[in-house]
Design a protein around this motif. Sequence first.
Motif, PDB file in Angstrom:
ATOM      1  N   ALA A 103       0.812  -1.223   0.000  1.00  0.00           N
ATOM      2  CA  ALA A 103       0.000   0.000   0.000  1.00  0.00           C
ATOM      3  C   ALA A 103       0.839   1.263   0.000  1.00  0.00           C
ATOM      4  N   GLN A 104       2.057   1.209   0.508  1.00  0.00           N
ATOM      5  CA  GLN A 104       2.873   2.423   0.539  1.00  0.00           C
ATOM      6  C   GLN A 104       3.096   2.962  -0.867  1.00  0.00           C
ATOM      7  N   ARG A 105       3.242   2.093  -1.849  1.00  0.00           N
ATOM      8  CA  ARG A 105       3.412   2.541  -3.239  1.00  0.00           C
ATOM      9  C   ARG A 105       2.136   3.210  -3.748  1.00  0.00           C
ATOM     10  N   TYR A 112       0.818  11.239  -1.671  1.00  0.00           N
ATOM     11  CA  TYR A 112       1.152  11.269  -0.246  1.00  0.00           C
ATOM     12  C   TYR A 112       2.672  11.225  -0.086  1.00  0.00           C
ATOM     13  N   THR A 113       3.168  11.902   0.932  1.00  0.00           N
ATOM     14  CA  THR A 113       4.603  11.891   1.216  1.00  0.00           C
ATOM     15  C   THR A 113       4.834  11.360   2.624  1.00  0.00           C
ATOM     16  N   ASP A 114       5.962  10.693   2.788  1.00  0.00           N
ATOM     17  CA  ASP A 114       6.338  10.159   4.095  1.00  0.00           C
ATOM     18  C   ASP A 114       6.489  11.314   5.079  1.00  0.00           C
ATOM     19  N   CYS A 115       6.020  11.121   6.294  1.00  0.00           N
ATOM     20  CA  CYS A 115       6.162  12.186   7.296  1.00  0.00           C
ATOM     21  C   CYS A 115       6.525  11.642   8.672  1.00  0.00           C
ATOM     22  N   GLY A 116       6.796  10.363   8.777  1.00  0.00           N
ATOM     23  CA  GLY A 116       7.186   9.809  10.065  1.00  0.00           C
ATOM     24  C   GLY A 116       6.990   8.307  10.094  1.00  0.00           C
ATOM     25  N   ALA A 117       7.256   7.733  11.254  1.00  0.00           N
ATOM     26  CA  ALA A 117       7.121   6.290  11.405  1.00  0.00           C
ATOM     27  C   ALA A 117       6.868   5.960  12.871  1.00  0.00           C
ATOM     28  N   LEU A 118       6.325   4.788  13.084  1.00  0.00           N
ATOM     29  CA  LEU A 118       6.055   4.289  14.427  1.00  0.00           C
ATOM     30  C   LEU A 118       6.540   2.845  14.469  1.00  0.00           C
ATOM     31  N   LEU A 119       7.297   2.526  15.483  1.00  0.00           N
ATOM     32  CA  LEU A 119       7.792   1.162  15.623  1.00  0.00           C
ATOM     33  C   LEU A 119       7.362   0.624  16.987  1.00  0.00           C
ATOM     34  N   LEU A 120       6.475  -0.348  16.955  1.00  0.00           N
ATOM     35  CA  LEU A 120       6.012  -1.002  18.179  1.00  0.00           C
ATOM     36  C   LEU A 120       6.712  -2.351  18.307  1.00  0.00           C
ATOM     37  N   GLY A 122       7.687  -5.983  18.223  1.00  0.00           N
ATOM     38  CA  GLY A 122       7.135  -7.148  17.543  1.00  0.00           C
ATOM     39  C   GLY A 122       6.314  -6.839  16.304  1.00  0.00           C
ATOM     40  N   GLU A 123       6.245  -5.587  15.895  1.00  0.00           N
ATOM     41  CA  GLU A 123       5.445  -5.192  14.734  1.00  0.00           C
ATOM     42  C   GLU A 123       6.346  -4.624  13.648  1.00  0.00           C
ATOM     43  N   PRO A 124       5.924  -4.734  12.380  1.00  0.00           N
ATOM     44  CA  PRO A 124       6.681  -4.063  11.326  1.00  0.00           C
ATOM     45  C   PRO A 124       6.578  -2.541  11.493  1.00  0.00           C
ATOM     46  N   LEU A 125       7.524  -1.826  10.921  1.00  0.00           N
ATOM     47  CA  LEU A 125       7.515  -0.376  10.948  1.00  0.00           C
ATOM     48  C   LEU A 125       6.237   0.148  10.300  1.00  0.00           C
ATOM     49  N   GLU A 126       5.573   1.080  10.952  1.00  0.00           N
ATOM     50  CA  GLU A 126       4.382   1.736  10.417  1.00  0.00           C
ATOM     51  C   GLU A 126       4.828   3.073   9.840  1.00  0.00           C
ATOM     52  N   ILE A 127       4.638   3.248   8.523  1.00  0.00           N
ATOM     53  CA  ILE A 127       5.026   4.486   7.850  1.00  0.00           C
ATOM     54  C   ILE A 127       3.841   5.440   7.847  1.00  0.00           C
ATOM     55  N   LEU A 128       4.068   6.672   8.290  1.00  0.00           N
ATOM     56  CA  LEU A 128       3.041   7.699   8.284  1.00  0.00           C
ATOM     57  C   LEU A 128       3.172   8.543   7.029  1.00  0.00           C
ATOM     58  N   PHE A 129       2.031   8.881   6.436  1.00  0.00           N
ATOM     59  CA  PHE A 129       1.986   9.685   5.210  1.00  0.00           C
ATOM     60  C   PHE A 129       1.091  10.894   5.416  1.00  0.00           C
ATOM     61  N   ARG A 130       1.405  11.962   4.691  1.00  0.00           N
ATOM     62  CA  ARG A 130       0.556  13.149   4.707  1.00  0.00           C
ATOM     63  C   ARG A 130       0.334  13.614   3.282  1.00  0.00           C
ATOM     64  N   LYS A 131      -0.750  14.343   3.094  1.00  0.00           N
ATOM     65  CA  LYS A 131      -1.017  14.977   1.812  1.00  0.00           C
ATOM     66  C   LYS A 131      -1.640  16.324   2.081  1.00  0.00           C
ATOM     67  N   GLU A 132      -1.051  17.336   1.495  1.00  0.00           N
ATOM     68  CA  GLU A 132      -1.602  18.689   1.606  1.00  0.00           C
ATOM     69  C   GLU A 132      -2.742  18.792   0.605  1.00  0.00           C
ATOM     70  N   LEU A 133      -3.863  19.320   1.077  1.00  0.00           N
ATOM     71  CA  LEU A 133      -5.017  19.481   0.193  1.00  0.00           C
ATOM     72  C   LEU A 133      -4.976  20.878  -0.380  1.00  0.00           C
TER      73      LEU A 133
END
Length: 133
Positions: A103-105, A112-120, A122-133
Amino acid sequence: MVRYAKEKDWETISLYDRHISSEELRSSIRLRRVIVLEDGEGFAGWLRFNLFWDNTPFMNLLFLLEDRRGRGYGGQLTAFWETEMKLLGYERVLTSTQADERAQRFYRRQGYTDCGALLLPGEPLEILFRKEL
């Protein structure tokens, strides 16, 4: 056709959406935070969102039935949502996906552009995306 979900859609969506409770799904539908897509074959998928920090639309889930994928429906749902959020006065939207998901692609193709990440743990890295409207 893309539209906000109605109470009658709850039963169908709840067959697939196992990420939230049945009551939370009903509440999201009442709050107009669920958008559905129907095609000539019927129900095809949905988008569910909430407000991150209570002030920024965050797409929690974009889901298409397996046999409806690859038809551009994800882009249609996303575009409808972004237009609605802009009409409501929001300047940006957010979403995320795991680093091991394709889904990142999709989100990057939608602008959408990458704007951060969350790593919990035992979980894969969660990539955060943003889009300016």
